[in-house]
Motif scaffolding. Sequence first.
Motif, PDB file in Angstrom:
ATOM      1  N   THR A 106       0.842  -1.204   0.000  1.00 34.19           N
ATOM      2  CA  THR A 106       0.000   0.000   0.000  1.00 34.19           C
ATOM      3  C   THR A 106       0.874   1.248   0.000  1.00 34.19           C
ATOM      4  OG1 THR A 106      -1.829  -1.117   1.105  1.00 34.19           O
ATOM      5  CG2 THR A 106      -1.738   1.284   1.321  1.00 34.19           C
TER       6      THR A 106
ATOM      7  N   GLN B 211       4.017   1.543  -1.070  1.00 37.78           N
ATOM      8  CA  GLN B 211       4.691   1.660  -2.363  1.00 37.78           C
ATOM      9  C   GLN B 211       3.727   2.152  -3.446  1.00 37.78           C
ATOM     10  OE1 GLN B 211       6.235  -2.381  -2.358  1.00 37.78           O
ATOM     11  NE2 GLN B 211       8.331  -1.570  -2.254  1.00 37.78           N
ATOM     12  N   ASN B 212       2.525   1.595  -3.474  1.00 38.63           N
ATOM     13  CA  ASN B 212       1.539   2.015  -4.470  1.00 38.63           C
ATOM     14  C   ASN B 212       1.154   3.476  -4.298  1.00 38.63           C
ATOM     15  OD1 ASN B 212       1.481  -0.484  -5.714  1.00 38.63           O
ATOM     16  ND2 ASN B 212      -0.218  -1.235  -4.457  1.00 38.63           N
ATOM     17  N   ARG B 213       0.980   3.904  -3.050  1.00 37.21           N
ATOM     18  CA  ARG B 213       0.585   5.297  -2.808  1.00 37.21           C
ATOM     19  C   ARG B 213       1.701   6.255  -3.194  1.00 37.21           C
ATOM     20  NH1 ARG B 213      -4.004   6.663   0.671  1.00 37.21           N
ATOM     21  NH2 ARG B 213      -5.287   4.810   0.870  1.00 37.21           N
TER      22      ARG B 213
ATOM     23  N   GLU C  73       4.049   5.741  -5.462  1.00 36.72           N
ATOM     24  CA  GLU C  73       4.094   5.746  -6.926  1.00 36.72           C
ATOM     25  C   GLU C  73       2.969   6.603  -7.505  1.00 36.72           C
ATOM     26  OE1 GLU C  73       4.091   1.678  -8.284  1.00 36.72           O
ATOM     27  OE2 GLU C  73       5.979   1.255  -7.263  1.00 36.72           O
ATOM     28  N   ARG C  74       1.761   6.486  -6.933  1.00 36.63           N
ATOM     29  CA  ARG C  74       0.626   7.274  -7.431  1.00 36.63           C
ATOM     30  C   ARG C  74       0.829   8.756  -7.153  1.00 36.63           C
ATOM     31  NH1 ARG C  74      -3.482   8.590  -4.385  1.00 36.63           N
ATOM     32  NH2 ARG C  74      -3.219   6.765  -3.087  1.00 36.63           N
TER      33      ARG C  74
END
Length: 143
Positions: free
Chosen positions: A38, A40-42, A44-45
Amino acid sequence: MPNRVLDDVDSRLVALLRNDARQTAIELARRLGVSRATVQNRIERLVRDRVILGFTLRLDPGSERQVVRALTSIEIRSGDIRQVVAALRGIPEALAIYSTNGRWDVVVELVTEDLAQLDTVLGRIRDIVGVSHSETSILLTRL
């Protein structure tokens, strides 16, 4: 996505990164109470959406070679602001350019190697068409 509103997790993540951007995803996840994926995804976003524009580092001022830092306040003739700001962006010693209110239209943060270079840069700024007045303060000590 300009002016994207951050949710609570994004806001807390950004606060943690502002404090120490070198924290691992695992450490950030532990502090936020979410999974590593979560985090890492946030991140990146947030980078992809240009909420996070970059990562930087802060140095102890005593560890850097000596530099001269100054703030130059500039008054611009009416209608010339875009051209003046474009010219200021072309000055490598201009670390940041800020719009402001009051007497001055913009304030430029300058970094030079010495006073002679600062004097040269100030001359270039005064020569920009549209600059009507300027005032410079040399920054002495960070408090």
